[in-house]
Design a protein around this motif. Structure first.
Motif, mmCIF file in Angstrom:
data_model
loop_
_atom_site.group_PDB
_atom_site.id
_atom_site.type_symbol
_atom_site.label_atom_id
_atom_site.label_comp_id
_atom_site.label_asym_id
_atom_site.label_seq_id
_atom_site.Cartn_x
_atom_site.Cartn_y
_atom_site.Cartn_z
ATOM 1 N N ASN A 211 0.778 -1.231 0.000
ATOM 2 C CA ASN A 211 0.000 0.000 0.000
ATOM 3 C C ASN A 211 0.816 1.291 0.000
ATOM 4 O O ASN A 211 0.394 2.295 -0.536
ATOM 5 C CB ASN A 211 -0.973 0.015 1.189
ATOM 6 N N ARG A 212 1.979 1.279 0.621
ATOM 7 C CA ARG A 212 2.802 2.479 0.662
ATOM 8 C C ARG A 212 4.255 2.078 0.825
ATOM 9 O O ARG A 212 4.561 0.939 1.177
ATOM 10 C CB ARG A 212 2.370 3.413 1.797
ATOM 11 N N ILE A 213 5.158 3.003 0.572
ATOM 12 C CA ILE A 213 6.581 2.697 0.634
ATOM 13 C C ILE A 213 7.030 2.671 2.086
ATOM 14 O O ILE A 213 6.756 3.596 2.856
ATOM 15 C CB ILE A 213 7.395 3.733 -0.162
ATOM 16 N N TYR A 214 7.723 1.594 2.468
ATOM 17 C CA TYR A 214 8.230 1.428 3.818
ATOM 18 C C TYR A 214 9.750 1.545 3.803
ATOM 19 O O TYR A 214 10.386 1.434 2.767
ATOM 20 C CB TYR A 214 7.876 0.046 4.376
ATOM 21 N N THR A 232 2.982 -3.594 -3.213
ATOM 22 C CA THR A 232 1.762 -4.065 -3.866
ATOM 23 C C THR A 232 0.571 -3.237 -3.407
ATOM 24 O O THR A 232 0.569 -2.679 -2.309
ATOM 25 C CB THR A 232 1.497 -5.540 -3.539
ATOM 26 N N VAL A 233 -0.441 -3.165 -4.245
ATOM 27 C CA VAL A 233 -1.665 -2.441 -3.891
ATOM 28 C C VAL A 233 -2.583 -3.330 -3.048
ATOM 29 O O VAL A 233 -3.257 -2.857 -2.139
ATOM 30 C CB VAL A 233 -2.387 -1.946 -5.160
ATOM 31 N N VAL A 234 -2.602 -4.630 -3.347
ATOM 32 C CA VAL A 234 -3.317 -5.611 -2.539
ATOM 33 C C VAL A 234 -2.281 -6.345 -1.692
ATOM 34 O O VAL A 234 -1.121 -6.475 -2.094
ATOM 35 C CB VAL A 234 -4.086 -6.605 -3.440
ATOM 36 N N THR A 235 -2.654 -6.801 -0.502
ATOM 37 C CA THR A 235 -1.701 -7.441 0.398
ATOM 38 C C THR A 235 -0.805 -8.462 -0.318
ATOM 39 O O THR A 235 -1.291 -9.269 -1.130
ATOM 40 C CB THR A 235 -2.436 -8.142 1.562
ATOM 41 N N PRO A 236 0.493 -8.473 -0.037
ATOM 42 C CA PRO A 236 1.377 -9.481 -0.632
ATOM 43 C C PRO A 236 1.005 -10.918 -0.282
ATOM 44 O O PRO A 236 1.526 -11.843 -0.893
ATOM 45 C CB PRO A 236 2.757 -9.116 -0.043
ATOM 46 N N LEU A 237 0.111 -11.113 0.676
ATOM 47 C CA LEU A 237 -0.349 -12.461 0.994
ATOM 48 C C LEU A 237 -0.907 -13.152 -0.240
ATOM 49 O O LEU A 237 -0.782 -14.368 -0.384
ATOM 50 C CB LEU A 237 -1.424 -12.413 2.088
ATOM 51 N N VAL A 238 -1.544 -12.387 -1.135
ATOM 52 C CA VAL A 238 -2.163 -12.965 -2.325
ATOM 53 C C VAL A 238 -1.375 -12.560 -3.577
ATOM 54 O O VAL A 238 -1.955 -12.425 -4.663
ATOM 55 C CB VAL A 238 -3.653 -12.569 -2.441
ATOM 56 N N LEU A 239 -0.079 -12.398 -3.423
ATOM 57 C CA LEU A 239 0.786 -12.073 -4.550
ATOM 58 C C LEU A 239 0.591 -13.098 -5.671
ATOM 59 O O LEU A 239 0.653 -14.307 -5.442
ATOM 60 C CB LEU A 239 2.242 -12.086 -4.086
ATOM 61 N N LEU A 285 6.943 10.107 -5.104
ATOM 62 C CA LEU A 285 6.615 8.698 -4.931
ATOM 63 C C LEU A 285 6.142 8.448 -3.502
ATOM 64 O O LEU A 285 6.712 8.994 -2.555
ATOM 65 C CB LEU A 285 7.835 7.825 -5.221
ATOM 66 N N GLY A 286 5.118 7.632 -3.350
ATOM 67 C CA GLY A 286 4.678 7.236 -2.017
ATOM 68 C C GLY A 286 3.514 8.025 -1.455
ATOM 69 O O GLY A 286 3.103 7.792 -0.314
ATOM 70 N N LEU A 287 2.945 8.957 -2.220
ATOM 71 C CA LEU A 287 1.798 9.714 -1.723
ATOM 72 C C LEU A 287 0.568 8.811 -1.617
ATOM 73 O O LEU A 287 0.418 7.846 -2.367
ATOM 74 C CB LEU A 287 1.493 10.893 -2.643
#
Length: 314
Positions: A211-214, A232-239, A285-287
């Motif tokens: 969702n955002r840059i860490y 990723t925009v959706v959780t990496p769990l479902v990459l 980037l990251g907004l």
């Protein structure tokens, strides 16, 4: 098999076995910030906010199932080390019911049938790292000594992060214990062994966030400094397999040459750079954008006409 990295389209369409052969000997390490799992679950199963927390058991079941599938896919593509933070200092402040199921989920990491099958099928070695002293005694003991169901030589390793407190405090305690016992100051490799149980670790290669840059969050302690961050925009769990392959190809192919001499770059690069900078003079980037309750990532880069799809693919 490959004398050079295949093109992006070729790479995306390779059999998994060929990608495994290309990736495995590089011993690539990936950290996955599996945030956003609850909002993914609710978006998948509800059309309106839930009225209570009765969905938690099924939610936990789905997370464990998807994690099993994710770890299998990573192994099939030749990823050697996977770091997954599953607990951190702010977790006790969450909804009490959510925290209870989080602890149940951590315990399930060593016992959930689908995960155990994924571990054994892919020959993953399982380890937990971090300070477990604030967990209930039974859970802390389980994490320090996982069940001996691995009667094989690991082909890769999964590290679950369970730091309850600031990792620096835990590391300093370990360093003090080392110097007290050995009579010498600990080296970096000594701290890797004390913290992770393995002094052969190298700095992290890839962080996949949500969702955002860490920055520091999600980068395993003592292994920072060389990582490339993807979000990723959706959780990496479902990459998806497509997304994983896209990330792996980008990591292999699109590397900065830190030793470049700018007088030797291709003639078109300066004109390309001019147009790119002009188009993105105000780009950040990251907004993100908060609507009512949740935060969403905003689109960012403006792509000039000169930088067309065919050039990007090359």
């Amino acid at each position: 098999m490959f004398s050079s990295i295949p093109s992006r389209n070729e790479f995306l369409n390779l059999p998994s076995e060929d990608i495994h052969d290309l990736i495995y000997d590089r011993q690539i390490s990936i950290s996955l910030l599996l945030n956003g799992t609850r909002r993914w679950y609710l978006a998948s199963h509800y059309d309106a906010p839930p009225s209570d927390t009765s969905y938690f058991p099924h939610y936990l079941e789905m997370v464990l199932l998807k994690l099993s599938e994710l770890l299998t896919m990573l192994a099939e593509h030749g990823v050697y080390r996977v770091f997954i933070p599953v607990y951190s200092w702010y977790q006790p402040s969450r909804n009490p019911e959510a925290h209870k199921f989080l602890l149940r989920g951590i315990q399930s990491l060593v016992s959930y049938p689908g995960l155990v099958e994924a571990y054994t099928r892919s020959k993953w070695g399982i380890r937990f790292y971090g300070d477990t002293s604030h967990f209930p005694d039974e859970l802390a003991t389980l994490l320090r000594t996982p069940p001996p169901y691995m009667n094989y030589e690991p082909q890769g390793y999964i590290y679950y992060g369970v730091d309850v407190s600031n990792p620096y405090n835990h590391t300093l305690r370990l360093a003090h214990e080392f110097s007290q016992t050995r009579g010498i100051a600990a080296k970096w490799e000594d701290m890797l062994e004390a913290y992770y149980g393995d002094r052969r670790l190298k700095p992290l290669d890839i962080l996949i966030g949500f969702n955002r840059i860490y920055s520091k969050m999600g980068i395993p302690h003592l292994l920072e400094g060389w990582e490339i961050i993807y979000v990723t925009v959706v959780t990496p769990l479902v990459l998806s397999e497509f997304s994983l392959r896209t990330i792996l190809h980008d990591f292999l192919q699109n590397r900065h040459d830190i030793g470049r001499d700018y007088k030797d770059i291709h003639p078109n690069e300066i004109q390309r750079l001019k147009q790119f900078y002009a188009a993105n003079a105000n780009t950040i980037l990251g907004l993100t954008q908060k609507y009512e309750d949740l935060v969403y990532p905003l689109p960012t880069i403006q792509w000039p006409d000169m930088m067309n799809n065919s050039e990007k693919e090359d």
